[in-house]
Design a protein around this motif. Structure first.
Motif, mmCIF file in Angstrom:
data_model
loop_
_atom_site.group_PDB
_atom_site.id
_atom_site.type_symbol
_atom_site.label_atom_id
_atom_site.label_comp_id
_atom_site.label_asym_id
_atom_site.label_seq_id
_atom_site.Cartn_x
_atom_site.Cartn_y
_atom_site.Cartn_z
ATOM 1 N N LEU A 1 1.054 -1.376 -0.059
ATOM 2 C CA LEU A 1 0.087 -0.115 -0.211
ATOM 3 C C LEU A 1 0.848 1.617 -0.222
ATOM 4 C CD1 LEU A 1 -3.590 -1.152 2.295
ATOM 5 C CD2 LEU A 1 -2.864 -1.069 -0.105
ATOM 6 N N LYS B 1 0.362 4.234 -2.934
ATOM 7 C CA LYS B 1 0.072 5.726 -2.276
ATOM 8 C C LYS B 1 1.206 6.548 -3.169
ATOM 9 C CE LYS B 1 -2.250 4.705 1.670
ATOM 10 N NZ LYS B 1 -2.397 4.661 3.399
ATOM 11 N N ASP C 1 -7.140 0.132 -0.530
ATOM 12 C CA ASP C 1 -7.312 2.063 0.029
ATOM 13 C C ASP C 1 -8.054 2.833 -0.516
ATOM 14 O OD1 ASP C 1 -6.465 4.124 2.097
ATOM 15 O OD2 ASP C 1 -5.096 4.489 0.580
ATOM 16 N N GLN D 1 -10.011 6.188 -1.395
ATOM 17 C CA GLN D 1 -10.077 7.394 -1.202
ATOM 18 C C GLN D 1 -10.599 8.453 -1.987
ATOM 19 O OE1 GLN D 1 -8.768 8.805 1.745
ATOM 20 N NE2 GLN D 1 -8.162 6.860 2.476
#
Length: 178
Positions: free
Chosen positions: A3, A7, A116, A118
């Motif tokens: 991750l 990111k 994740d 977002q």
């Protein structure tokens, strides 16, 4: 990719989209979705799973990946357009609890997934990204999940910009192992 690496990669991708209107073509690490199919349902996690379970499984069994939601792809030309999401899609994606999604994967394959989800914005247009971490083990459904387009024992992975099945033939399996 883990991750943290994903990111870093999505940060560069969003910067290129915002400042230059450019983003990578669909490939082994990127996939694009314009909007969700609601299937006449109201339950957010179920809608999310029906839209993304196979993609999550594919990226998890490969090297991880990024799903950008709100990008329209012309399948014929391969061109991408950053349209953004409407309020219905935004509302649903804002309701997603990733721990519930991971629990669903525990039911599907007795393995959780690391994700994740977002939101981000360019101008007035709003988008979401979903980061899918590469798993240390191969995730294989223990039963058929027709609503998610998953079959018992099928190994799905990402290659050449699409989801492939690794264990339909010996040749496919050898390609997956390599």
């Amino acid at each position: 990719m883990n991750l943290k690496e994903l990111k870093e990669q999505i940060s560069l991708t969003i910067d290129n989209l915002k400042n230059h209107g450019k983003f990578p073509k669909e490939n082994n690490h990127y996939d694009y979705k314009f909007e969700l199919n609601f299937y006449g349902l109201n339950e957010p996690v179920e809608i999310f799973m029906r839209n993304f379970a196979k993609d999550i499984l594919s990226f998890s069994n490969s090297n991880g990946g990024i799903l950008l939601i709100g990008i329209k792809e012309d399948k014929k030309t391969g061109s991408l357009e950053d349209i953004g999401l409407d309020s219905k899609n935004l509302e649903l994606l804002n309701q997603i609890d990733l721990s519930l999604v991971s629990q669903q994967f525990n039911k599907i394959a007795k393995v959780g997934v690391d994700l994740d989800l977002q939101s981000f914005q360019t101008g007035t247009r709003k988008f979401f990204y979903l980061l899918i971490e590469k798993q240390n083990q191969i995730i294989i459904p223990i039963n058929d999940y027709k609503d998610y387009n998953l079959k018992k024992g099928e190994i799905t992975y990402r290659v050449s910009g699409k989801n492939e099945t690794a264990n339909s033939t010996t040749q496919d399996f050898n390609r997956f192992i390599q």
